[in-house]
Motif scaffolding. Structure first.
Motif, PDB file in Angstrom:
ATOM      1  N   ILE A 335       8.565  42.851  22.765  1.00 61.19           N
ATOM      2  CA  ILE A 335       9.549  42.444  23.542  1.00 61.19           C
ATOM      3  C   ILE A 335      10.328  43.558  24.140  1.00 61.19           C
ATOM      4  CG2 ILE A 335       9.569  40.057  22.638  1.00 61.19           C
ATOM      5  CD1 ILE A 335      12.308  40.972  21.499  1.00 61.19           C
ATOM      6  N   LEU A 336      11.065  43.240  25.052  1.00 64.14           N
ATOM      7  CA  LEU A 336      12.054  44.389  26.003  1.00 64.14           C
ATOM      8  C   LEU A 336      13.471  43.769  25.628  1.00 64.14           C
ATOM      9  CD1 LEU A 336      12.877  46.840  27.815  1.00 64.14           C
ATOM     10  CD2 LEU A 336      12.744  45.094  29.765  1.00 64.14           C
ATOM     11  N   ALA A 337      14.304  44.724  25.114  1.00 63.10           N
ATOM     12  CA  ALA A 337      15.628  44.143  24.890  1.00 63.10           C
ATOM     13  C   ALA A 337      16.590  45.318  25.447  1.00 63.10           C
ATOM     14  CB  ALA A 337      15.855  44.143  23.431  1.00 63.10           C
ATOM     15  N   SER A 338      17.796  44.666  25.788  1.00 60.29           N
ATOM     16  CA  SER A 338      18.734  45.534  26.628  1.00 60.29           C
ATOM     17  C   SER A 338      20.087  44.977  26.552  1.00 60.29           C
ATOM     18  CB  SER A 338      18.447  45.655  28.129  1.00 60.29           C
ATOM     19  OG  SER A 338      17.352  46.253  28.420  1.00 60.29           O
ATOM     20  N   GLU A 339      20.912  45.736  26.514  1.00 57.13           N
ATOM     21  CA  GLU A 339      22.475  45.291  26.352  1.00 57.13           C
ATOM     22  C   GLU A 339      23.185  45.617  27.344  1.00 57.13           C
ATOM     23  OE1 GLU A 339      25.859  45.879  22.994  1.00 57.13           O
ATOM     24  OE2 GLU A 339      23.718  45.601  22.251  1.00 57.13           O
ATOM     25  N   TYR A 340      24.209  44.785  27.929  1.00 52.86           N
ATOM     26  CA  TYR A 340      24.873  44.707  29.027  1.00 52.86           C
ATOM     27  C   TYR A 340      26.443  44.695  28.658  1.00 52.86           C
ATOM     28  CZ  TYR A 340      20.578  44.592  31.755  1.00 52.86           C
ATOM     29  OH  TYR A 340      19.152  44.993  32.233  1.00 52.86           O
ATOM     30  N   ARG A 341      27.316  45.410  29.483  1.00 49.46           N
ATOM     31  CA  ARG A 341      28.629  45.088  29.141  1.00 49.46           C
ATOM     32  C   ARG A 341      29.317  44.997  30.484  1.00 49.46           C
ATOM     33  NH1 ARG A 341      31.449  47.125  24.851  1.00 49.46           N
ATOM     34  NH2 ARG A 341      33.213  46.074  25.948  1.00 49.46           N
ATOM     35  N   VAL A 342      30.450  44.118  30.540  1.00 46.25           N
ATOM     36  CA  VAL A 342      31.348  43.989  31.724  1.00 46.25           C
ATOM     37  C   VAL A 342      32.760  43.926  31.055  1.00 46.25           C
ATOM     38  CG1 VAL A 342      31.860  42.216  33.441  1.00 46.25           C
ATOM     39  CG2 VAL A 342      29.675  42.606  33.140  1.00 46.25           C
ATOM     40  N   GLU A 343      33.596  45.094  32.069  1.00 46.25           N
ATOM     41  CA  GLU A 343      35.004  44.802  31.409  1.00 46.25           C
ATOM     42  C   GLU A 343      35.622  43.753  32.429  1.00 46.25           C
ATOM     43  OE1 GLU A 343      35.945  46.904  29.421  1.00 46.25           O
ATOM     44  OE2 GLU A 343      33.895  47.966  29.358  1.00 46.25           O
ATOM     45  N   ALA A 344      37.065  43.951  32.010  1.00 52.87           N
ATOM     46  CA  ALA A 344      37.858  42.755  32.628  1.00 52.87           C
ATOM     47  C   ALA A 344      38.257  43.109  33.985  1.00 52.87           C
ATOM     48  CB  ALA A 344      39.159  42.496  31.940  1.00 52.87           C
ATOM     49  N   GLY A 345      38.125  42.019  35.051  1.00 48.29           N
ATOM     50  CA  GLY A 345      38.510  42.564  36.366  1.00 48.29           C
ATOM     51  C   GLY A 345      39.779  41.891  36.946  1.00 48.29           C
ATOM     52  N   LEU A 346      40.617  42.571  37.354  1.00 46.25           N
ATOM     53  CA  LEU A 346      41.850  42.066  37.862  1.00 46.25           C
ATOM     54  C   LEU A 346      41.762  41.206  39.199  1.00 46.25           C
ATOM     55  CD1 LEU A 346      43.936  45.641  37.509  1.00 46.25           C
ATOM     56  CD2 LEU A 346      43.962  43.532  36.049  1.00 46.25           C
ATOM     57  N   HIS A 347      42.557  40.448  39.257  1.00 44.89           N
ATOM     58  CA  HIS A 347      42.659  39.689  40.628  1.00 44.89           C
ATOM     59  C   HIS A 347      42.886  40.510  41.925  1.00 44.89           C
ATOM     60  CE1 HIS A 347      42.995  36.361  37.569  1.00 44.89           C
ATOM     61  NE2 HIS A 347      42.567  35.787  38.548  1.00 44.89           N
ATOM     62  N   LEU A 348      44.288  41.275  41.929  1.00 38.74           N
ATOM     63  CA  LEU A 348      44.668  42.132  42.827  1.00 38.74           C
ATOM     64  C   LEU A 348      44.577  41.345  44.255  1.00 38.74           C
ATOM     65  CD1 LEU A 348      42.648  45.376  42.067  1.00 38.74           C
ATOM     66  CD2 LEU A 348      45.016  44.521  41.184  1.00 38.74           C
ATOM     67  N   ALA A 349      45.385  40.287  43.913  1.00 36.87           N
ATOM     68  CA  ALA A 349      45.441  39.350  45.274  1.00 36.87           C
ATOM     69  C   ALA A 349      46.544  40.043  46.343  1.00 36.87           C
ATOM     70  CB  ALA A 349      45.889  38.032  45.281  1.00 36.87           C
ATOM     71  N   LEU A 350      46.446  39.691  47.869  1.00 39.59           N
ATOM     72  CA  LEU A 350      47.085  40.658  48.661  1.00 39.59           C
ATOM     73  C   LEU A 350      48.740  40.245  48.416  1.00 39.59           C
ATOM     74  CD1 LEU A 350      47.294  42.232  51.164  1.00 39.59           C
ATOM     75  CD2 LEU A 350      46.997  40.125  52.587  1.00 39.59           C
ATOM     76  N   GLU A 351      48.903  39.013  47.981  1.00 39.15           N
ATOM     77  CA  GLU A 351      50.385  38.533  47.825  1.00 39.15           C
ATOM     78  C   GLU A 351      50.730  38.494  46.425  1.00 39.15           C
ATOM     79  OE1 GLU A 351      52.787  34.608  49.127  1.00 39.15           O
ATOM     80  OE2 GLU A 351      50.515  34.418  48.644  1.00 39.15           O
ATOM     81  N   PRO A 352      51.607  39.098  45.620  1.00 45.77           N
ATOM     82  CA  PRO A 352      51.993  38.935  44.430  1.00 45.77           C
ATOM     83  C   PRO A 352      52.480  37.556  44.399  1.00 45.77           C
ATOM     84  CG  PRO A 352      52.848  40.938  45.347  1.00 45.77           C
ATOM     85  CD  PRO A 352      52.193  40.387  46.268  1.00 45.77           C
ATOM     86  N   LEU A 353      52.770  37.228  43.026  1.00 41.20           N
ATOM     87  CA  LEU A 353      53.286  35.913  42.679  1.00 41.20           C
ATOM     88  C   LEU A 353      54.845  35.752  43.411  1.00 41.20           C
ATOM     89  CD1 LEU A 353      51.952  34.975  39.182  1.00 41.20           C
ATOM     90  CD2 LEU A 353      51.126  34.318  41.404  1.00 41.20           C
ATOM     91  N   CYS A 354      55.132  34.854  43.661  1.00 41.45           N
ATOM     92  CA  CYS A 354      56.366  34.445  44.357  1.00 41.45           C
ATOM     93  C   CYS A 354      56.708  32.906  44.641  1.00 41.45           C
ATOM     94  CB  CYS A 354      56.525  34.950  45.738  1.00 41.45           C
ATOM     95  SG  CYS A 354      58.138  34.907  46.724  1.00 41.45           S
ATOM     96  N   ALA A 355      57.989  32.745  44.299  1.00 46.43           N
ATOM     97  CA  ALA A 355      58.503  31.241  44.422  1.00 46.43           C
ATOM     98  C   ALA A 355      59.797  31.413  44.737  1.00 46.43           C
ATOM     99  CB  ALA A 355      58.236  30.521  42.970  1.00 46.43           C
ATOM    100  N   THR A 356      60.344  30.121  45.510  1.00 45.73           N
ATOM    101  CA  THR A 356      61.763  30.007  45.491  1.00 45.73           C
ATOM    102  C   THR A 356      62.305  28.731  45.156  1.00 45.73           C
ATOM    103  OG1 THR A 356      61.576  31.168  47.986  1.00 45.73           O
ATOM    104  CG2 THR A 356      63.596  29.738  47.606  1.00 45.73           C
ATOM    105  N   ALA A 357      63.355  28.651  44.563  1.00 46.65           N
ATOM    106  CA  ALA A 357      63.830  27.454  43.902  1.00 46.65           C
ATOM    107  C   ALA A 357      65.236  27.087  44.164  1.00 46.65           C
ATOM    108  CB  ALA A 357      63.697  27.455  42.436  1.00 46.65           C
ATOM    109  N   ARG A 358      65.537  25.881  44.089  1.00 45.92           N
ATOM    110  CA  ARG A 358      67.169  25.149  44.717  1.00 45.92           C
ATOM    111  C   ARG A 358      67.140  24.168  43.486  1.00 45.92           C
ATOM    112  NH1 ARG A 358      68.572  24.406  50.496  1.00 45.92           N
ATOM    113  NH2 ARG A 358      67.025  22.764  50.389  1.00 45.92           N
TER     114      ARG A 358
END
Length: 727
Positions: A335-358
């Motif tokens: 059989i052929l066996a291989s091992e793969y790895r994936v690192e954590a990936g950031l979201h990096l959305a254009l808009e940082p989190l924000c909220a306004t409250a009253r």
């Protein structure tokens, strides 16, 4: 238990639209209001994150109604059971016992979602979930308006129709829908709604102008950071490293030296500075230099690697997908066996989190972009000690999300700060805070094994995947209020199909299995979820097997797609459009194909290395996603996924040390620039099937396609993401 379940199910419940009608407006149904001038106001419960949902859903309704597109407007829906996303809930909350119940299990989850008003945006489910509801809402309005017109003209209502917002009976008589809507509400609907026939004058399938484009161009479109209230102040925030971090101390005197600074607001786990402007608030926090104590083992890259490796020898692993019998196929075979790895990936959305409250004595108002408004409102109410009805949440459009705005923590923080200072507060996370506190895509490790038969086809296939279940963690945070480190720990020993989504091979392999080994690494959830790494593992390994068998990569795939003609069509189309050369050495061409929630896609790329720099000169995608309502928006979403997938392949990942990312500046993440992106081509394959979600489909395909292309260019097999090591 069965009796209680039946009683709960048959207990009558009636949900009525909770919409407000302005002067001259008539509420037709939960998805539609029409005013006297003929303006068609479509109610949309889904969050617009740039994916075009506030155009596509109104287009479905307007098409069935017969409205003039120039008169269509959009309004965000209030929180209501009528807008529950049962489709995403069924995907997210399915378990072994609900699967045993079959359709009854889906019904139970659907009832839970409806009765709890689970309004969710994600997973490309908006159109599949609400397509029929919007079509029926438009058809119902058309029937009522035709009945009102027919009563005026004393003709059968079936002889009337609506075209471009005008009701006619086939003669010269015409009435605007705004003139009839008040009378139309008095009529009853037939038991079976007649749908429009024919294609003349239809809006569906047309590239109509997006409804949100004009306001985004002229700057009048309000995002979270655009909200301004009387007497409002601004806040910035600091939170500890990832994990169980407690605020230990800060320098209040230095913070008070900043012009415009008003106050520091602190809790056990965060501190916020309030000032007359955001820059002053953020500067005050810099000078305050808050110190946090991290209890327990910190998240770091070495620990993540160790946890993934240890998961394979743990006792929590389970076989979640299987077909045939692998044991006799692998027994004594090469059989052929291989091992793969994936690192954590950031979201990096254009808009940082924000909220306004009253916040007042008896209630609160919060303005924020959220993919789960009902859960966000409940969390805010709980934090303030109010009933849910005392909290009004105004859902806003988001400048990107990729799943990040499922979390509601910024809304809770803004509300608590506003209560403390006694004034409306806008809380905006800095880009640094957005990166540090991100919930990145889950890191994963796979051990792949396969046996190739004498005819070159795969006879046996085994995928063992070590990864946290990101969606389980996210649900624990947003629905149960679990702290992130508690949510990660809760799922550390629970294998889940959600963690290996997309890893069931789309090819005709007689014997195959997929095993999940859960791991606690403290991270997880983003666009495409497990499909991001699942497609990389599967399509990279398929390519390896093709080269091992001495078979050209596309032919190797096509020979196993006899039972999957739609995916085979996508693959052959992408290869033909890209001028596939057979994957010969030096061609720099790579292929990948994938199936995701009823959508089929294939991608061909041309890539090369220029020193240590990756160059991707072409990306060609062929997708079959059913009969799309707005083809151009579907293409835009596929293009968006391609670029996102390119970023995921090149960078968007950072090492972690002592609970913090070691890089937080975008320019140091090896992200693609516009100049790095060559020709992008998207082909929508004609289909009469029902439309499916498009937003997440293309992103998982780019990394394996590039990895396969670079193998032909360099002769080296890249099995880790990101493909190029960064420091």
């Amino acid at each position: 238990a069965a009796g209680l379940l039946i009683a709960w199910g048959v207990w009558p419940r009636s949900y009525q639209p909770s919409l407000n009608a302005g002067p001259g407006e008539t509420i037709v149904n939960a998805f539609l209001k029409i005013d006297r001038s003929g303006q068609v106001i479509v109610i949309v419960p889904q969050t617009e994150t740039g994916q075009g949902v506030t155009t596509v859903l109104p287009q479905i309704l307007a098409d069935e109604l017969g409205a003039d597109w120039r008169t269509v407007a959009v309004q965000s829906a209030p929180i209501s059971p009528l807008y529950a996303n049962t489709l995403l809930a069924q995907e997210w909350l399915a378990s072994d016992w609900t699967r045993l119940l079959g359709d009854a299990g889906d019904w139970v989850i659907g009832q839970y979602a409806t009765r709890n008003g689970l309004m969710l945006t994600g997973g490309g489910t908006s159109v599949p979930m609400f397509h029929d509801a919007y079509r029926d809402a438009g058809a119902a309005a058309r029937v009522l308006l035709c009945k009102a017109a027919a009563a005026r003209w004393s003709v059968p209502w079936e002889s009337c129709d609506i075209v471009d917002g005008l009701v006619s009976d086939g003669s010269e008589r015409r009435l605007k829908i705004g003139e009839l809507v008040g009378e139309a509400a008095q009529f009853d609907l037939p038991s079976i709604l007649p749908l429009r026939q024919g294609q003349d004058g239809r809006l569906s399938g047309q590239d109509v102008p997006r409804l949100d484009t004009p306001s985004k161009i002229d700057g009048s479109h309000n995002f979270a950071a655009d909200i301004r209230l009387p007497d409002m102040v601004h806040a910035s925030i600091r939170q500890g490293p990832i994990g169980d971090a407690i605020l230990a101390g800060l320098d209040e005197r230095s913070a008070s030296t900043v012009t415009g600074f008003l106050k520091l607001v602190r809790t056990e786990r965060w501190v916020a500075a309030v000032a007359t402007n955001w820059w002053a608030a953020n500067k005050a926090l810099d000078l305050a230099d808050p110190v946090f104590t991290l209890r327990g083992k910190p998240v770091d890259s070495a620990g993540i690697d160790a946890a993934l490796e240890a998961a394979f020898s743990g006792s929590a692993g389970r076989r979640l997908y299987a077909q045939g019998d692998l044991l006799p196929v692998f027994d004594g075979a090469t059989i052929l066996a291989s091992e793969y790895r994936v690192e954590a990936g950031l979201h990096l959305a254009l808009e940082p989190l924000c909220a306004t409250a009253r916040v007042g004595q008896e209630g609160a108002e919060v303005w924020m972009a959220t993919q789960a408004p009902g859960l966000a409102r409940a969390a805010i109410a709980d934090a303030l000690g109010f009933s849910e009805t005392a909290v009004t949440l105004y859902p806003l459009h988001a400048g990107g999300s990729f799943g990040r705005k499922m979390d509601w923590d910024v809304g809770v923080q803004a509300a608590l700060i506003a209560r403390d200072v006694g004034r409306p507060v806008q809380l905006l996370w800095s880009r640094l805070e957005d990166v540090v506190q991100d919930r990145p895509s889950a890191p994963a490790q796979a051990r792949m094994a396969a046996k190739i038969g004498r005819n070159g086809a795969i006879e046996g296939w085994l995928a063992k995947v070590a990864a946290p279940c990101a969606m389980t963690q996210t649900w624990a945070r947003i629905a149960d209020g679990a702290l992130p480190h508690h949510a990660a720990a809760q799922g550390a020993d629970k294998a889940s199909r959600l963690a290996v989504a997309g890893m069931a091979p789309p090819y005709a392999i007689p014997n195959w299995a997929v095993d999940h080994y859960p791991a606690d690494v403290g991270l997880g959830f983003t666009r495409g979820n497990a499909h991001l790494y699942g497609a990389f593992f599967t399509e990279s390994f398929v390519d390896e097997l093709a080269h091992l068998g001495g078979i050209e990569a596309m032919s190797f795939r096509i020979q196993m797609l006899g039972g999957n003609p739609r995916l085979a069509h996508c693959l052959s189309t992408a290869a033909a459009m890209g001028g596939w050369q057979g994957g010969i050495a030096g061609s720099g061409q790579g292929l990948a194909a994938h199936v995701m929630q009823g959508g089929y896609a294939a991608v061909m790329v041309e890539a090369s290395m220029r020193g240590n720099q990756l160059s991707v000169s072409r990306m060609i995608a062929a997708v079959d996603v059913g009969d799309q309502v707005h083809p151009d928006i579907a293409r835009q979403q596929v293009e968006s996924g391609l670029i996102y997938g390119l970023a995921f392949a090149m960078g968007a990942s950072v090492p972690y040390a002592r609970g913090l990312p070691t890089r937080a500046i975008l320019g140091r993440m090896n992200l693609p620039h516009l100049a790095d992106i060559g020709e992008v081509t998207v082909e929508l394959i004609r289909s009469t099937a029902s439309p499916v979600g498009v937003s997440d489909l293309a992103a998982p395909l780019v990394a394996p396609a590039i990895a396969n292309a670079l193998y032909t260019w360099t002769g080296q097999r890249l099995r880790n993401l990101p493909l190029l090591a960064t420091t």
